[in-house]
Design an enzyme around this catalytic site. Sequence first.
Site, mmCIF file in Angstrom:
data_model
loop_
_atom_site.group_PDB
_atom_site.id
_atom_site.type_symbol
_atom_site.label_atom_id
_atom_site.label_comp_id
_atom_site.label_asym_id
_atom_site.label_seq_id
_atom_site.Cartn_x
_atom_site.Cartn_y
_atom_site.Cartn_z
ATOM 1 N N LYS A 60 25.536 -20.933 -12.482
ATOM 2 C CA LYS A 60 26.368 -19.562 -11.755
ATOM 3 C C LYS A 60 27.273 -18.964 -12.480
ATOM 4 C CE LYS A 60 23.827 -17.961 -9.505
ATOM 5 N NZ LYS A 60 22.385 -19.121 -8.658
ATOM 6 N N ARG B 62 13.753 -6.782 -13.140
ATOM 7 C CA ARG B 62 12.810 -8.051 -13.038
ATOM 8 C C ARG B 62 12.958 -7.982 -14.882
ATOM 9 N NH1 ARG B 62 8.297 -8.922 -9.309
ATOM 10 N NH2 ARG B 62 7.481 -9.333 -10.862
ATOM 11 N N CYS C 242 9.837 -8.580 -15.756
ATOM 12 C CA CYS C 242 8.317 -6.846 -16.701
ATOM 13 C C CYS C 242 8.506 -6.104 -15.483
ATOM 14 C CB CYS C 242 7.567 -6.716 -17.309
ATOM 15 S SG CYS C 242 7.844 -6.793 -18.913
ATOM 16 N N GLU D 195 23.928 -26.397 -8.994
ATOM 17 C CA GLU D 195 24.594 -24.889 -8.914
ATOM 18 C C GLU D 195 25.637 -23.908 -8.582
ATOM 19 O OE1 GLU D 195 22.414 -23.008 -8.260
ATOM 20 O OE2 GLU D 195 23.000 -21.309 -7.346
ATOM 21 N N TRP E 6 11.314 -6.903 -20.188
ATOM 22 C CA TRP E 6 11.495 -7.862 -20.658
ATOM 23 C C TRP E 6 10.490 -8.783 -21.670
ATOM 24 C CZ3 TRP E 6 10.895 -13.529 -21.676
ATOM 25 C CH2 TRP E 6 12.432 -14.141 -21.854
ATOM 26 N N HIS F 213 31.162 -42.647 -16.641
ATOM 27 C CA HIS F 213 30.224 -42.535 -17.868
ATOM 28 C C HIS F 213 30.382 -42.217 -18.968
ATOM 29 C CE1 HIS F 213 29.364 -46.429 -15.045
ATOM 30 N NE2 HIS F 213 29.114 -45.169 -14.316
ATOM 31 N N GLU G 105 25.156 -18.241 -16.324
ATOM 32 C CA GLU G 105 24.313 -17.244 -16.420
ATOM 33 C C GLU G 105 25.306 -15.896 -16.517
ATOM 34 O OE1 GLU G 105 20.773 -17.338 -13.023
ATOM 35 O OE2 GLU G 105 21.891 -18.188 -12.163
ATOM 36 N N LYS H 271 14.449 -11.472 -13.152
ATOM 37 C CA LYS H 271 14.931 -12.042 -11.892
ATOM 38 C C LYS H 271 13.659 -13.097 -11.684
ATOM 39 C CE LYS H 271 16.160 -12.130 -7.730
ATOM 40 N NZ LYS H 271 17.134 -13.279 -7.516
ATOM 41 N N ASN I 166 2.685 -6.577 -17.626
ATOM 42 C CA ASN I 166 3.485 -7.930 -17.619
ATOM 43 C C ASN I 166 2.995 -9.414 -17.637
ATOM 44 O OD1 ASN I 166 5.706 -9.575 -16.450
ATOM 45 N ND2 ASN I 166 5.381 -9.253 -14.234
ATOM 46 N N GLY I 167 3.385 -10.117 -18.307
ATOM 47 C CA GLY I 167 2.750 -11.218 -18.702
ATOM 48 C C GLY I 167 2.557 -11.738 -19.869
HETATM 49 O O1 M6R Z 1 12.468 -17.163 -7.884
HETATM 50 P P1 M6R Z 1 12.387 -18.388 -7.970
HETATM 51 O O2 M6R Z 1 13.366 -18.996 -6.857
HETATM 52 O O3 M6R Z 1 10.758 -19.303 -8.582
HETATM 53 O O4 M6R Z 1 13.160 -18.231 -9.761
HETATM 54 C C1 M6R Z 1 13.654 -20.081 -9.901
HETATM 55 C C2 M6R Z 1 14.658 -19.421 -11.374
HETATM 56 O O5 M6R Z 1 14.525 -19.359 -11.787
HETATM 57 C C3 M6R Z 1 15.855 -18.574 -10.654
HETATM 58 O O6 M6R Z 1 16.335 -19.733 -8.796
HETATM 59 C C4 M6R Z 1 16.988 -18.321 -11.592
HETATM 60 O O7 M6R Z 1 17.648 -20.121 -11.914
HETATM 61 C C5 M6R Z 1 17.974 -17.749 -10.822
HETATM 62 N N1 M6R Z 1 18.669 -17.034 -11.628
HETATM 63 C C6 M6R Z 1 19.208 -18.369 -11.047
HETATM 64 O O8 M6R Z 1 20.706 -17.995 -10.262
#
Ligand code: M6R
Length: 619
Positions: free
Chosen positions: A492, A30, A2, A488, A78, A511, A495, A614, A105-106
């Site tokens: 990527k 956000r 949010c 990673e 969100w 394994h 998501e 985000k 927000n929260g």
């Molecule tokens: O703001 P932060 O670095 O704490 O966020 C951590 C994760 O939420 C963030 O890296 C998330 O996995 C991303 N969407 C990855 O691309």
Amino acid sequence: MCGIVGYVGPRASEKALDVVMEGLGRLEYRGYDSAGVALVAPDGVETRKRAGKLANLRAAIEEADLPETATAIGHTRWATHGGPTDQNAHPHRGGRDGKLALVHNGIIENFHSLKGRLESEGVQFTSETDTEVVAHLLSAAFERSGDLTTAMRETVADLHGAFTLLAVHSDQPDVVVGARRNSPLVVGLGEGENFLGSDVAAFIGHTRHALELGQDQIVTITPDTYEVVNFDGTPSDGKAYEVTWDAAAAEKSGYDTFMEKEINDQPHAVADTLLGRTDAEGNLTLDELHIDVEELRAVTKIVIVACGTAAYAGMVAKYAIEHWTRIPVEVELAHEFRYRDPVIDERTLVVSISQSGETMDTLMAVRHAKELGARTVSICNTHGSTIPRESDAVLYTHAGPEIAVASTKAFLAQITASYILGLYLASLRGTSYGRDAAEVMAELQGIPAQIETVLAGMDRVKEIAYYMADSRSVLFLGRHVGYPVAMEGALKLKELAYIHAEGFAAGELKHGPIALIEPGQPVFVIVPSPGSEHGLHDKVVSNIQEIRARGARTLVIAEEGDEDVVPFADEVIRVPHTSPLLAPLLTVVPLQVFALHLSTAKGLDVDQPRNLAKSVTVE
Ligand code: M6R
């Protein structure tokens, strides 16, 4: 999660709606389940809200004949409580007269019991949200005191959970009141106008003068004043600071997407994170250090806590920090750390890594570590955010604002910062690597140019992404620091392109995971430098042969000049030579570019992937 914006300007400004819509545009990353605004005038509060992206709200506003006002609040959502509908969109109105509007927000954890109480008093609800409960409580409190700040103090005393709240009331038309607990809120200080936002991006087009708020504080802004009080009513000053980047940094600068821009920003993100890290004597330094260096010398264990991409940066950090300092390092997902019984004491250093500095799981892990007596260091990209504020020492990454939901430049900056931390600790402890820190730092200085080289060679990766757009599953293999890079790369792709993707340690292949290989299965393999210790390069080349023999389509990321991979690779993607520990700063780049273009090829929203936001400010 949010985004919230508040604005009060001069009575004649009539631009509150424009300022708030511009702020929401910058905060949409956000949360993008719905958006809404409330405009405040002495004769009432007008709201507009729409499910879906901000564009829907924009269209609704264009069709409406809205009053011109100098005060407004806005929200991008969100969804937590209640689906992404018009009814559940914020702002929510409070009281029977509808003179009050609130954004949030929260999560209000005790909303259910509060709602029951209000319903028994005859209050009727129009949404399924926890937020509407607060709007009604606040409205009732306003009726008692006639003052929004007093009403906010009374109301927050009843709330459990994490929240940022912004409220307006038509009886005080040039006032916006904000409150925060465990959720972000910053004040923007203008001339004859003031702003509130989830982060500085909300008002960066208008002012770079900002004010950090502490935990459990309420702020009241009018066009010419701001006042901060703690929840118990004691006054506070807040902490003023200048934002070091400008509005241009939060724009696409000619790129189609923020993600593409941010991938191309990576040489700067690394270079800027390396800047100014030594004192006059040439010793490495942290940005803020409230721990005795003797305590740092006495550390017997390091635990890195983080989530998502930041956790993969932590996994890379483990290899480097253990190697340079000889201190054992554990890496733990922040949400798991807190709910088990970790062995932590005052000689444990807990290092949190977070781009936003607001990730609730990471924040809670830091607090838990402190309760257990640990010393805490934060690696963070967001100045003055909650996690660095609550940590004993801070090392800021200087990646600039990261707007795309998928993290890219922050990852490289986090890895860079963790190398600096490792070398700093190594120098404090006098290990041989500490004495060699200058050499590693010199090699790091050359990395930005090498990232440029990788970026300049991405045409083939883009083509591969387009012809692989129909893939149902992609696997990623890596070893040593290539293992977190593989994870990673898979994250990527999940998501951004909604494709099943998994990253494995190459040594784990036999394994179990090798059973997944069938003819045509695409597998990215991150190959260590031929100069790597323990013959890891040759072992990974053998892994490529093993999967190729079973029909895998092999997409190999290997150093320039490594010809051993050529006979077994369907595609070879080249990166320049680096010391093995620094290689992730280069090898991850083609995987980011691949995910970006595969998402684009599928016609998906690169910057705002479905179901995500985000910064994850709820647990
Ligand atoms: O703001 P932060 O670095 O704490 O966020 C951590 C994760 O939420 C963030 O890296 C998330 O996995 C991303 N969407 C990855 O691309």
